[in-house]
Design an enzyme around this catalytic site. Structure first.
Site, PDB file in Angstrom:
ATOM      1  N   SER A   1      33.938   9.453 -40.422  1.00 53.81           N
ATOM      2  CA  SER A   1      34.872   8.665 -39.626  1.00 53.81           C
ATOM      3  C   SER A   1      34.096   7.584 -38.877  1.00 53.81           C
ATOM      4  CB  SER A   1      35.647   9.560 -38.652  1.00 53.81           C
ATOM      5  OG  SER A   1      34.774  10.332 -37.853  1.00 53.81           O
ATOM      6  N   MET A   2      34.705   6.387 -38.792  1.00 50.71           N
ATOM      7  CA  MET A   2      34.036   5.245 -38.171  1.00 50.71           C
ATOM      8  C   MET A   2      34.906   4.594 -37.104  1.00 50.71           C
ATOM      9  SD  MET A   2      32.083   3.477 -41.407  1.00 50.71           S
ATOM     10  CE  MET A   2      33.608   2.900 -42.159  1.00 50.71           C
ATOM     11  N   GLY A   3      35.751   5.374 -36.445  1.00 49.05           N
ATOM     12  CA  GLY A   3      36.567   4.835 -35.363  1.00 49.05           C
ATOM     13  C   GLY A   3      37.462   3.708 -35.831  1.00 49.05           C
TER      14      GLY A   3
ATOM     15  N   GLU B   1      36.862   1.175 -37.446  1.00 51.17           N
ATOM     16  CA  GLU B   1      36.506   0.561 -38.726  1.00 51.17           C
ATOM     17  C   GLU B   1      36.931   1.399 -39.923  1.00 51.17           C
ATOM     18  OE1 GLU B   1      32.524  -1.173 -38.898  1.00 51.17           O
ATOM     19  OE2 GLU B   1      32.428  -0.889 -36.722  1.00 51.17           O
ATOM     20  N   GLY B   2      37.614   2.522 -39.687  1.00 49.12           N
ATOM     21  CA  GLY B   2      38.123   3.312 -40.801  1.00 49.12           C
ATOM     22  C   GLY B   2      37.276   4.525 -41.109  1.00 49.12           C
TER      23      GLY B   2
ATOM     24  N   GLY C   1      40.072  12.968 -34.892  1.00 47.31           N
ATOM     25  CA  GLY C   1      39.101  13.598 -35.789  1.00 47.31           C
ATOM     26  C   GLY C   1      39.557  14.966 -36.259  1.00 47.31           C
ATOM     27  N   ASP C   2      40.161  15.735 -35.354  1.00 49.78           N
ATOM     28  CA  ASP C   2      40.676  17.053 -35.738  1.00 49.78           C
ATOM     29  C   ASP C   2      41.814  16.927 -36.734  1.00 49.78           C
ATOM     30  OD1 ASP C   2      38.876  18.079 -33.891  1.00 49.78           O
ATOM     31  OD2 ASP C   2      40.353  18.097 -32.275  1.00 49.78           O
TER      32      ASP C   2
END
Length: 311
Positions: free
Chosen positions: A221-223, A225-226, A252-253
């Protein structure tokens, strides 16, 4: 079946302020309480998407009873090991720019015999072919190699482990070769001791180093940015979805929950990526750690874009 393990559940209290003033008075708005902890959040999302899981871990005291009652009300199967003390409460505060500040309690101390009881419960409950989700931090008293030891044991009975942890828990856990891992980009760079990549391709190349004969899937995961999804033969990049952001807590969960569902169903990587992106984005549209409903996720799935980074 899917079994989620939460070593240190929490009552998550979320609130908003216009501006967080350190050393001053902050008047909280939109305050809510939810049963939380990473594995608990994963199980809540799995339920919201119409699937089943068993939620386990450690609970204690009045806080633990609140979490157990909340899971029962949601009709989420749960079997916890009860310990001395009280389950923690975490405060998560968002300002008007959706910047998150977290104030987390440590949680009750867990003794070695408590850990043994949990491992025995998991081994009794999980069946061959099951997905076991190990996510989040552990309680005081638990060694940082616990996930590695659990993965080693569970793999002997043909159980696939999805690992979502950071720091020493991730560093130790990855040694045992979990079936799938979901680091974020910062955690990935931290693990390899390098600067955080500033683009998707370099992030993917770094993440690919985690793939091996045991670890078949890496989701990064990149916040804003996808995210990137990697297998031996594919490198997929999905840009972030256009949504009205309400809270990034639990995103994220939510992605981990989607990964677990897709792994259990045997989805192709493209299907897995679409569900993961839509479910994670859906969590950002809700208050607190509440998962998005299935109707929201189905709508968001139509907005997911996929790019093959390496042809």
């Amino acid at each position: 079946m899917i079994l989620t393990v939460t070593f240190n559940p929490a009552i998550d209290k979320t609130a908003q302020v216009d501006e967080l003033i350190v050393g001053g008075l902050n008047r909280l708005q939109n305050v809510r309480q939810d049963a939380g902890g990473k594995g608990v959040n994963v199980s809540k999302t799995i339920r919201a998407l119409g699937f089943d899981s068993v939620c386990t871990g450690f609970l204690a005291g009045a806080g633990g009873r609140m979490i157990e009652d909340a899971l029962d009300e949601l009709r989420i199967a749960n079997q916890f090991v009860w310990v001395e003390g009280n389950t923690r409460t975490n405060l998560k505060v968002l300002n008007k720019d959706m910047v998150l500040t977290e104030l987390n309690e440590a949680g009750p101390r867990i003794e070695p015999e408590d850990v043994d009881a949990l491992i025995a419960l998991i081994e009794k409950t999980a069946k061959p072919g099951s997905i076991v989700v190990l996510s989040g931090n552990v309680s005081p008293g638990v060694e940082s190699d616990i996930y590695r030891r659990m993965i080693d044991d569970l793999k002997q009975t043909d159980i696939r482990v999805l690992l979502d942890a950071d720091g020493d828990l991730f560093r130790e856990g990855i040694k045992a070769g979990p079936f799938a891992v979901k680091p974020n980009r910062f955690e990935l760079a931290q693990y390899f001791g390098v600067e955080e990549p500033d683009n998707a391709l370099d992030t993917a190349r770094l993440g690919r180093k985690l793939l091996n004969e045991d670890t078949k899937l890496v989701a990064i995961s990149m916040g804003g940015e996808g995210a990137i999804f990697l297998t031996e033969n594919d490198t997929l990049y999905c840009p972030v979805l256009p949504i009205e952001l309400n809270s990034s807590v639990g995103a994220g969960d939510a992605m981990v929950a989607a990964l677990a569902i897709s792994l259990e169903r045997g989805d192709a990587l493209e299907e897995l990526a679409v569900l993961a992106m839509a479910t994670s984005a859906g969590a950002c549209t809700t208050a607190g750690t509440q998962p998005a409903g299935l109707d929201v996720v189905e709508t968001l799935k139509t907005k997911v874009k996929i790019e093959n980074l390496e042809g």
